[in-house]
Design a protein around this motif. Sequence first.
Motif, mmCIF file in Angstrom:
data_model
loop_
_atom_site.group_PDB
_atom_site.id
_atom_site.type_symbol
_atom_site.label_atom_id
_atom_site.label_comp_id
_atom_site.label_asym_id
_atom_site.label_seq_id
_atom_site.Cartn_x
_atom_site.Cartn_y
_atom_site.Cartn_z
ATOM 1 N N LEU A 1 84.561 30.454 -11.680
ATOM 2 C CA LEU A 1 83.636 29.348 -11.413
ATOM 3 C C LEU A 1 84.408 28.054 -11.173
ATOM 4 O O LEU A 1 84.035 27.247 -10.311
ATOM 5 N N GLY A 2 85.495 27.875 -11.929
ATOM 6 C CA GLY A 2 86.307 26.675 -11.741
ATOM 7 C C GLY A 2 86.943 26.622 -10.361
ATOM 8 O O GLY A 2 87.138 25.539 -9.796
ATOM 9 N N ALA A 3 87.270 27.809 -9.817
ATOM 10 C CA ALA A 3 87.860 27.852 -8.480
ATOM 11 C C ALA A 3 86.857 27.429 -7.414
ATOM 12 O O ALA A 3 87.221 26.856 -6.378
ATOM 13 N N GLY B 1 84.602 36.106 4.672
ATOM 14 C CA GLY B 1 83.212 35.767 4.963
ATOM 15 C C GLY B 1 82.716 34.555 4.195
ATOM 16 O O GLY B 1 81.852 33.817 4.673
ATOM 17 N N LEU B 2 83.251 34.343 3.012
ATOM 18 C CA LEU B 2 82.804 33.232 2.173
ATOM 19 C C LEU B 2 83.486 31.913 2.522
ATOM 20 O O LEU B 2 82.977 30.841 2.173
ATOM 21 N N THR B 3 84.613 31.975 3.206
ATOM 22 C CA THR B 3 85.361 30.757 3.499
ATOM 23 C C THR B 3 84.530 29.704 4.227
ATOM 24 O O THR B 3 84.541 28.518 3.835
ATOM 25 N N PRO B 4 83.767 30.056 5.296
ATOM 26 C CA PRO B 4 82.953 29.026 5.953
ATOM 27 C C PRO B 4 81.893 28.423 5.028
ATOM 28 O O PRO B 4 81.547 27.246 5.172
ATOM 29 N N ILE B 5 81.408 29.233 4.070
ATOM 30 C CA ILE B 5 80.386 28.717 3.140
ATOM 31 C C ILE B 5 81.016 27.750 2.152
ATOM 32 O O ILE B 5 80.492 26.653 1.903
ATOM 33 N N VAL B 6 82.161 28.149 1.582
ATOM 34 C CA VAL B 6 82.801 27.310 0.571
ATOM 35 C C VAL B 6 83.399 26.057 1.195
ATOM 36 O O VAL B 6 83.246 24.948 0.669
ATOM 37 N N GLU B 7 84.077 26.222 2.308
ATOM 38 C CA GLU B 7 84.789 25.083 2.921
ATOM 39 C C GLU B 7 83.916 24.290 3.871
ATOM 40 O O GLU B 7 84.342 23.236 4.352
ATOM 41 N N GLY B 8 82.726 24.784 4.156
ATOM 42 C CA GLY B 8 81.836 24.065 5.074
ATOM 43 C C GLY B 8 81.001 23.011 4.404
ATOM 44 O O GLY B 8 80.201 22.335 5.049
ATOM 45 N N GLN B 9 81.132 22.888 3.081
ATOM 46 C CA GLN B 9 80.368 21.894 2.334
ATOM 47 C C GLN B 9 81.200 20.627 2.129
ATOM 48 O O GLN B 9 82.430 20.648 2.213
ATOM 49 N N GLU B 10 80.508 19.562 1.833
ATOM 50 C CA GLU B 10 81.200 18.320 1.513
ATOM 51 C C GLU B 10 81.793 18.436 0.107
ATOM 52 O O GLU B 10 81.071 18.748 -0.846
ATOM 53 N N PRO B 11 83.099 18.260 -0.035
ATOM 54 C CA PRO B 11 83.686 18.375 -1.370
ATOM 55 C C PRO B 11 83.150 17.299 -2.309
ATOM 56 O O PRO B 11 82.817 16.190 -1.894
ATOM 57 N N VAL B 12 83.067 17.657 -3.597
ATOM 58 C CA VAL B 12 82.603 16.719 -4.615
ATOM 59 C C VAL B 12 83.819 16.010 -5.192
ATOM 60 O O VAL B 12 84.770 16.655 -5.656
ATOM 61 N N ALA B 13 83.792 14.720 -5.168
ATOM 62 C CA ALA B 13 84.939 13.940 -5.661
ATOM 63 C C ALA B 13 85.051 14.064 -7.155
ATOM 64 O O ALA B 13 84.063 14.191 -7.857
ATOM 65 N N ASP C 1 99.051 26.011 -15.050
ATOM 66 C CA ASP C 1 99.205 25.364 -13.748
ATOM 67 C C ASP C 1 98.512 26.215 -12.680
ATOM 68 O O ASP C 1 99.156 26.966 -11.948
ATOM 69 N N ALA C 2 97.198 26.106 -12.621
ATOM 70 C CA ALA C 2 96.405 26.924 -11.711
ATOM 71 C C ALA C 2 96.712 26.575 -10.254
ATOM 72 O O ALA C 2 96.994 25.415 -9.925
ATOM 73 N N PRO C 3 96.665 27.570 -9.364
ATOM 74 C CA PRO C 3 96.831 27.279 -7.931
ATOM 75 C C PRO C 3 95.780 26.271 -7.482
ATOM 76 O O PRO C 3 94.631 26.305 -7.922
ATOM 77 N N GLU C 4 96.172 25.351 -6.620
ATOM 78 C CA GLU C 4 95.224 24.326 -6.172
ATOM 79 C C GLU C 4 94.212 24.885 -5.177
ATOM 80 O O GLU C 4 93.062 24.455 -5.153
ATOM 81 N N GLU C 5 94.612 25.838 -4.369
ATOM 82 C CA GLU C 5 93.742 26.367 -3.317
ATOM 83 C C GLU C 5 92.737 27.354 -3.914
ATOM 84 O O GLU C 5 93.106 28.253 -4.671
#
Length: 328
Positions: free
Chosen positions: A219-221, A316-328, A170-174
């Motif tokens: 990578l899955g995260a 520092g990576l948060t704006p890069i990771v969260e600034g993209q359009e999520p893939v459905a 049960d991996a963390p969702e975030e």
Amino acid sequence: MTKPTDVSEQPPYLRIVAGIRQRIIDGELGPGDRVPSIRQIAREWGVALATATRAVTTLRLEGLVETRPRTGTVVAGTTPARPPRRHSSPAPASAPASAAASEQELTLERIVRTAIDIADAEGLSALSMRGVAARLGVAAMSPYRYVPSKDDLILLMADTAFGEETYPADAPEEWRSRIELGARTLWTLYRRHPWLAQIGSLTRPLVVPHLMVHAEWMLGALDGHGLDPTTLFDIHVLLYSHTQGLAVQLEWEAHAEASTGQSEDQWMDSRAPALQGLVESGRFPTFAKVVGAFDDGYDLRLDVLFEFGLKALLDGLTPIVEGQEPVA
């Protein structure tokens, strides 16, 4: 009447055992004191590493010494008031049967675990196929029936060590929580086995299944956040390099302490005059100001640096990771 065995006629490893045993009995080495390492014994007595390993193994079996991870082999907490039964030469008739039993019990798993124990206690540089065989009480060439070379053995050791920790179903969702768990899991393994960080580099990475488990988790995260494959993998490599790069220092420090006989603090104390000269030269004002602000000197804490660096990277990576359009 049986003639007593002359010490000079004993096998070399038993002469070493007798010498270290006498140091313990005389109080030269007390409980908790570190006994000479395998390499130190080999140099002092002029013997092969396998012979030195056999001597230490004999002392351990007699209960005189014990191995503590990253400390090395030390005198056991309590030592006998008188020396244990001396070994005689030639060996008793039961010895071949014992050796034969060891050969029959030999497995690849035992070889790998024994090699890991040696590397944990003495460092990767102390590892040899002969040393593993001596520790197991088998013929020098016996391990080669299970693993063709030391390099192959090291790969098996690494795969086994990386497999000691896994992840919850049960991996963390975030994504950030998953990355933190992955990085801390790797740091735990490197802390447990400092030699592990010395194997493989970013340009020539290890390709072993259990390390891939950790890569898959990281990578899955990051997957599913709209990152292009190159950026996603760059972030993975950057996070891994932070963990492994700091962990490299664990084995380097252990090796430095073993080779110099000085702890980190002792080494720094010996460099104090040179450091003071640089501070007072006037050439490095910012360095002098920062160093002068410490009451008792700078305390290098790798665990704290790991956590500090991980947080800075993720911030520092948060704006890069969260600034993209999520893939459905």
